[in-house]
Scaffold this motif. Sequence first.
Motif, mmCIF file in Angstrom:
data_model
loop_
_atom_site.group_PDB
_atom_site.id
_atom_site.type_symbol
_atom_site.label_atom_id
_atom_site.label_comp_id
_atom_site.label_asym_id
_atom_site.label_seq_id
_atom_site.Cartn_x
_atom_site.Cartn_y
_atom_site.Cartn_z
ATOM 1 N N ASN A 1 22.930 -1.599 38.221
ATOM 2 C CA ASN A 1 22.946 -1.704 39.324
ATOM 3 C C ASN A 1 22.702 -3.349 39.327
ATOM 4 N N SER A 2 23.779 -4.272 39.769
ATOM 5 C CA SER A 2 22.981 -5.465 40.268
ATOM 6 C C SER A 2 22.101 -5.019 41.816
ATOM 7 N N ILE A 3 21.540 -5.969 42.028
ATOM 8 C CA ILE A 3 20.365 -6.065 42.952
ATOM 9 C C ILE A 3 21.014 -6.117 44.332
ATOM 10 N N SER A 4 22.092 -6.080 44.673
ATOM 11 C CA SER A 4 22.524 -5.803 46.264
ATOM 12 C C SER A 4 23.385 -4.496 46.155
ATOM 13 N N ASN A 5 23.536 -4.080 44.590
ATOM 14 C CA ASN A 5 24.477 -2.393 44.474
ATOM 15 C C ASN A 5 25.829 -2.371 45.126
ATOM 16 N N LYS A 6 26.153 -4.326 44.772
ATOM 17 C CA LYS A 6 27.919 -4.259 44.681
ATOM 18 C C LYS A 6 28.372 -3.965 43.081
ATOM 19 N N ALA A 7 27.580 -4.024 42.384
ATOM 20 C CA ALA A 7 28.445 -4.187 41.235
ATOM 21 C C ALA A 7 27.035 -3.791 40.543
ATOM 22 N N ALA A 8 28.103 -2.739 39.454
ATOM 23 C CA ALA A 8 27.430 -1.629 38.786
ATOM 24 C C ALA A 8 28.201 -1.000 37.467
ATOM 25 N N TYR B 1 31.103 -8.932 41.639
ATOM 26 C CA TYR B 1 31.570 -8.933 42.671
ATOM 27 C C TYR B 1 31.532 -9.689 43.615
ATOM 28 N N SER B 2 32.652 -10.469 44.987
ATOM 29 C CA SER B 2 32.244 -11.438 45.231
ATOM 30 C C SER B 2 32.974 -11.190 47.186
ATOM 31 N N SER B 3 32.680 -10.718 47.619
ATOM 32 C CA SER B 3 32.967 -10.753 48.840
ATOM 33 C C SER B 3 34.113 -11.587 49.780
ATOM 34 N N ASN C 1 30.275 -16.999 49.482
ATOM 35 C CA ASN C 1 31.030 -18.565 48.495
ATOM 36 C C ASN C 1 31.077 -18.091 46.806
ATOM 37 N N ILE C 2 31.920 -18.428 46.905
ATOM 38 C CA ILE C 2 32.630 -17.428 45.443
ATOM 39 C C ILE C 2 31.651 -18.089 44.191
ATOM 40 N N ASP D 1 35.983 -7.615 40.642
ATOM 41 C CA ASP D 1 36.788 -8.239 41.676
ATOM 42 C C ASP D 1 36.066 -10.095 42.636
ATOM 43 N N LEU D 2 36.666 -10.764 42.685
ATOM 44 C CA LEU D 2 36.728 -11.885 43.063
ATOM 45 C C LEU D 2 36.897 -12.540 44.637
ATOM 46 N N ASN D 3 37.691 -11.277 45.210
ATOM 47 C CA ASN D 3 38.406 -11.497 46.368
ATOM 48 C C ASN D 3 39.300 -12.693 46.022
ATOM 49 N N GLY D 4 40.071 -12.839 45.249
ATOM 50 C CA GLY D 4 40.717 -13.822 44.606
ATOM 51 C C GLY D 4 42.267 -13.605 44.760
#
Length: 339
Positions: free
Chosen positions: A73-80, A117-119, A123-124, A148-151
């Motif tokens: 996992n990433s630190i934020s758990n947003k990516a794995a 991952y970028s919300s 800031n991307i 998922d870079l939300n672009g």
Amino acid sequence: MSIATPPVSFNKVSSTSLKTLKVLQINLGRTNAANDTLHPTSDKLQSDLLLLQEPYIYDSQINGIPQSWNIFNSISNKAAVAIPSRQLHAALISCKQNTVAVKIQTGQQPTTFISAYSSPYSNIQETLLEIQEIISSLPRENIFIGADLNGHNYSDVNSRGTAIEEFILANNLFINNSSDAPPTFTSNSSKGWPDLSLCTQQMIGEIANWEVLEEPSLSDHHYIEITIDSSVKNCTFTRYKTRHGNHNIFLTNLKLYVNSLLRAFRNSQNEKDINEATNLLQNCVIEACNKSYRTKNQNLSPTPNWYTQDLEIEKTTEGAEKTCTKGTPRSEKCPIPIP
């Protein structure tokens, strides 16, 4: 009676084959239902490695994932990165706030897989900088990125899309997404292509297929399957099952060659003659074994040279941490023995 020389036999056989690695990429949309669907879907698709964004987190862990899987996992758990197969040697290369990188052996050299991952509200550049740091630390290596870079319109002229485009060009990355592919994100009011699959230039020839699947994900994102082909050298060697007996049969078969062996050694006059007699002895023993014992072909899978003892210790430590009580503070968790 004249005994013919046994044919030359080799215990080790090498061959080169094409190994396929199936990668599944998905943003789970922080929904429990999408998490629960992931396991049966990956089994059905026979996925080897999963690049996940926004999984549903419960009690600081990704819910619905089998304990047997290797999870990074990433630190934020947003990516794995999830690896169902225990046959893959995996090593954690980097763990950042919204990015995680894992290295595994593919073909004759390792490949680093990055999930990021970028919300859309963040800031991307922060996530792009994390990916940049990993790429810079691995020059000339195979790198695959599922993000998922939300672009949604990364080819259009806007600050977020421009940043992604400049990042891809600056790092000489290749976009695996098909221009005519269906949207990777759909909702009642919108659709888009925020999910990117990128790789370094030297990997382009290994990407056999990139496809947005129709398989239900129960998320507002769709599964993306990437097939990676790589040339793998397979080594096998023959093992004789001596525990099943037949030793007397072996001696009987070997006695047939004793006279010819003695004659070969007695007539040896120089180093060349000795080497030929020794080869004959080896062939006679192999031939006698072939006639006496059952055999088993066993694959020889050497550990990658980058997979060090320190990484094995780290892997063991992570496995031990999974057995600790969930939800307790780290200071109260079961101690991890350090070798």
